[in-house]
Each structure stands twice: as C-alpha cells, then as structure tokens.
Design a protein around this motif. Structure first.
Motif, PDB file in Angstrom:
ATOM      1  N   PHE A   1       0.832  -1.207   0.000  1.00 18.18           N
ATOM      2  CA  PHE A   1       0.000   0.000   0.000  1.00 18.18           C
ATOM      3  C   PHE A   1       0.864   1.254   0.000  1.00 18.18           C
ATOM      4  CE2 PHE A   1      -1.974   3.397   2.503  1.00 18.18           C
ATOM      5  CZ  PHE A   1      -3.083   3.660   1.721  1.00 18.18           C
ATOM      6  N   PHE A   2       1.813   1.339   0.921  1.00 19.33           N
ATOM      7  CA  PHE A   2       2.656   2.529   1.002  1.00 19.33           C
ATOM      8  C   PHE A   2       3.588   2.648  -0.202  1.00 19.33           C
ATOM      9  CE2 PHE A   2       1.450   2.407   5.525  1.00 19.33           C
ATOM     10  CZ  PHE A   2       1.024   3.713   5.653  1.00 19.33           C
ATOM     11  N   ALA A   3       4.039   1.531  -0.741  1.00 20.99           N
ATOM     12  CA  ALA A   3       4.885   1.569  -1.942  1.00 20.99           C
ATOM     13  C   ALA A   3       4.102   2.096  -3.147  1.00 20.99           C
ATOM     14  CB  ALA A   3       5.443   0.180  -2.236  1.00 20.99           C
ATOM     15  N   VAL A   4       2.845   1.692  -3.268  1.00 17.07           N
ATOM     16  CA  VAL A   4       2.016   2.182  -4.378  1.00 17.07           C
ATOM     17  C   VAL A   4       1.766   3.677  -4.239  1.00 17.07           C
ATOM     18  CG1 VAL A   4      -0.311   2.076  -5.379  1.00 17.07           C
ATOM     19  CG2 VAL A   4       0.948  -0.027  -4.920  1.00 17.07           C
ATOM     20  N   ILE A   5       1.451   4.141  -3.047  1.00 16.68           N
ATOM     21  CA  ILE A   5       1.222   5.579  -2.831  1.00 16.68           C
ATOM     22  C   ILE A   5       2.489   6.370  -3.143  1.00 16.68           C
ATOM     23  CG2 ILE A   5       0.631   7.369  -1.140  1.00 16.68           C
ATOM     24  CD1 ILE A   5      -1.734   5.606  -1.950  1.00 16.68           C
ATOM     25  N   ALA A   6       3.634   5.904  -2.658  1.00 16.16           N
ATOM     26  CA  ALA A   6       4.899   6.591  -2.931  1.00 16.16           C
ATOM     27  C   ALA A   6       5.203   6.591  -4.428  1.00 16.16           C
ATOM     28  CB  ALA A   6       6.039   5.928  -2.156  1.00 16.16           C
ATOM     29  N   SER A   7       4.952   5.478  -5.095  1.00 13.27           N
ATOM     30  CA  SER A   7       5.187   5.393  -6.540  1.00 13.27           C
ATOM     31  C   SER A   7       4.288   6.350  -7.310  1.00 13.27           C
ATOM     32  CB  SER A   7       4.960   3.961  -7.032  1.00 13.27           C
ATOM     33  OG  SER A   7       5.856   3.082  -6.418  1.00 13.27           O
ATOM     34  N   LEU A   8       3.025   6.446  -6.895  1.00  8.36           N
ATOM     35  CA  LEU A   8       2.107   7.387  -7.545  1.00  8.36           C
ATOM     36  C   LEU A   8       2.581   8.829  -7.381  1.00  8.36           C
ATOM     37  CD1 LEU A   8      -1.402   5.930  -6.664  1.00  8.36           C
ATOM     38  CD2 LEU A   8      -0.444   6.232  -8.946  1.00  8.36           C
ATOM     39  N   LEU A   9       3.036   9.181  -6.193  1.00 10.28           N
ATOM     40  CA  LEU A   9       3.516  10.537  -5.964  1.00 10.28           C
ATOM     41  C   LEU A   9       4.745  10.840  -6.814  1.00 10.28           C
ATOM     42  CD1 LEU A   9       3.038  10.816  -2.104  1.00 10.28           C
ATOM     43  CD2 LEU A   9       1.689  11.923  -3.890  1.00 10.28           C
ATOM     44  N   ILE A  10       5.658   9.883  -6.905  1.00  5.98           N
ATOM     45  CA  ILE A  10       6.855  10.068  -7.738  1.00  5.98           C
ATOM     46  C   ILE A  10       6.463  10.180  -9.207  1.00  5.98           C
ATOM     47  CG2 ILE A  10       8.958   8.922  -8.553  1.00  5.98           C
ATOM     48  CD1 ILE A  10       9.207   7.787  -5.640  1.00  5.98           C
ATOM     49  N   LEU A  11       5.583   9.292  -9.668  1.00 12.83           N
ATOM     50  CA  LEU A  11       5.136   9.322 -11.060  1.00 12.83           C
ATOM     51  C   LEU A  11       4.459  10.645 -11.407  1.00 12.83           C
ATOM     52  CD1 LEU A  11       4.535   7.888 -13.784  1.00 12.83           C
ATOM     53  CD2 LEU A  11       2.397   7.129 -12.741  1.00 12.83           C
ATOM     54  N   PHE A  12       3.586  11.129 -10.531  1.00 11.86           N
ATOM     55  CA  PHE A  12       2.875  12.371 -10.821  1.00 11.86           C
ATOM     56  C   PHE A  12       3.817  13.574 -10.758  1.00 11.86           C
ATOM     57  CE2 PHE A  12      -0.713   9.809 -10.941  1.00 11.86           C
ATOM     58  CZ  PHE A  12      -1.821  10.535 -11.334  1.00 11.86           C
ATOM     59  N   THR A  13       4.859  13.506  -9.948  1.00  9.45           N
ATOM     60  CA  THR A  13       5.863  14.566  -9.928  1.00  9.45           C
ATOM     61  C   THR A  13       6.620  14.594 -11.245  1.00  9.45           C
ATOM     62  OG1 THR A  13       6.099  14.404  -7.532  1.00  9.45           O
ATOM     63  CG2 THR A  13       7.896  15.459  -8.728  1.00  9.45           C
ATOM     64  N   ILE A  14       7.027  13.424 -11.717  1.00  7.69           N
ATOM     65  CA  ILE A  14       7.744  13.338 -12.995  1.00  7.69           C
ATOM     66  C   ILE A  14       6.846  13.806 -14.135  1.00  7.69           C
ATOM     67  CG2 ILE A  14       8.763  11.726 -14.656  1.00  7.69           C
ATOM     68  CD1 ILE A  14       9.732  10.106 -12.175  1.00  7.69           C
ATOM     69  N   LEU A  15       5.594  13.372 -14.145  1.00  4.09           N
ATOM     70  CA  LEU A  15       4.656  13.803 -15.186  1.00  4.09           C
ATOM     71  C   LEU A  15       4.448  15.319 -15.161  1.00  4.09           C
ATOM     72  CD1 LEU A  15       1.881  11.053 -15.101  1.00  4.09           C
ATOM     73  CD2 LEU A  15       3.514  11.500 -16.938  1.00  4.09           C
ATOM     74  N   GLY A  16       4.362  15.879 -13.966  1.00  5.69           N
ATOM     75  CA  GLY A  16       4.172  17.320 -13.840  1.00  5.69           C
ATOM     76  C   GLY A  16       5.364  18.111 -14.353  1.00  5.69           C
TER      77      GLY A  16
END
Length: 90
Positions: free
Chosen positions: A13-28
């Motif tokens: 769960f925490f790995a998925v949330i962290a991955s989403l935050l990193i992915l959305f930062t890169i996309l932004g």
C-alpha cells in the motif's frame, strides 16, 4: 518499528502511494498541464484529481469494511471505477 504492523499488504500500500507521488511529480515536470474544469466546476490538475481519488477511495474502503462482510477485493474494484471516473470527468 514495533508500533505498526508492517505486513506485506501494508508495505505494498505505502509503496504504491509513494510510486504514484513520484510518477505524478515526474509527469508534472515532463508534461506541464493547465488546470481544467470538470463536473465539479472547479479547476483541477492531475495532482488534485489524484488527491480526490485517494480521499474518496479511503471513504469507500472504510464504508465497505463497516457495512459489508464481503471480500475487500470488491471495494478495490469500486475504487478503480471511481478513479477512472474522477480522472475522466473531474
């Protein structure tokens, strides 16, 4: 770290949330976007829609646990549909 039950599902769960935050930062950074107006009539960005999705999913899962005895996988399916709807129309 004995104060929290670090089970495999908790770690995932925490790995998925962290991955989403990193992915959305890169996309932004890579693909900047302008806010858009959806059915809520407020301007939202990808990050806003992610936050709305995570918050709504938490409520769906909490309600699922409190109101049904069905497997939690069904709530995950509902959350996936909810996430698709938020990213499409909000």
């Amino acid at each position: 770290m004995e104060w929290m039950a670090w089970t495999v599902p908790t770690a995932i769960f925490f790995a998925v949330i962290a991955s989403l935050l990193i992915l959305f930062t890169i996309l932004g950074i890579r693909y900047p976007e302008t806010p858009r107006r959806g059915v809520l009539m407020i301007e939202t960005t990808r990050g806003d829609r992610l936050f709305i999705t995570l918050l709504g999913s938490a409520f769906v899962n909490a309600a699922w646990l409190g109101l049904t005895d069905l497997p939690q996988w069904w709530a995950l399916g509902i959350c996936a549909i909810y996430a698709a709807a938020v990213f499409r129309w909000v």
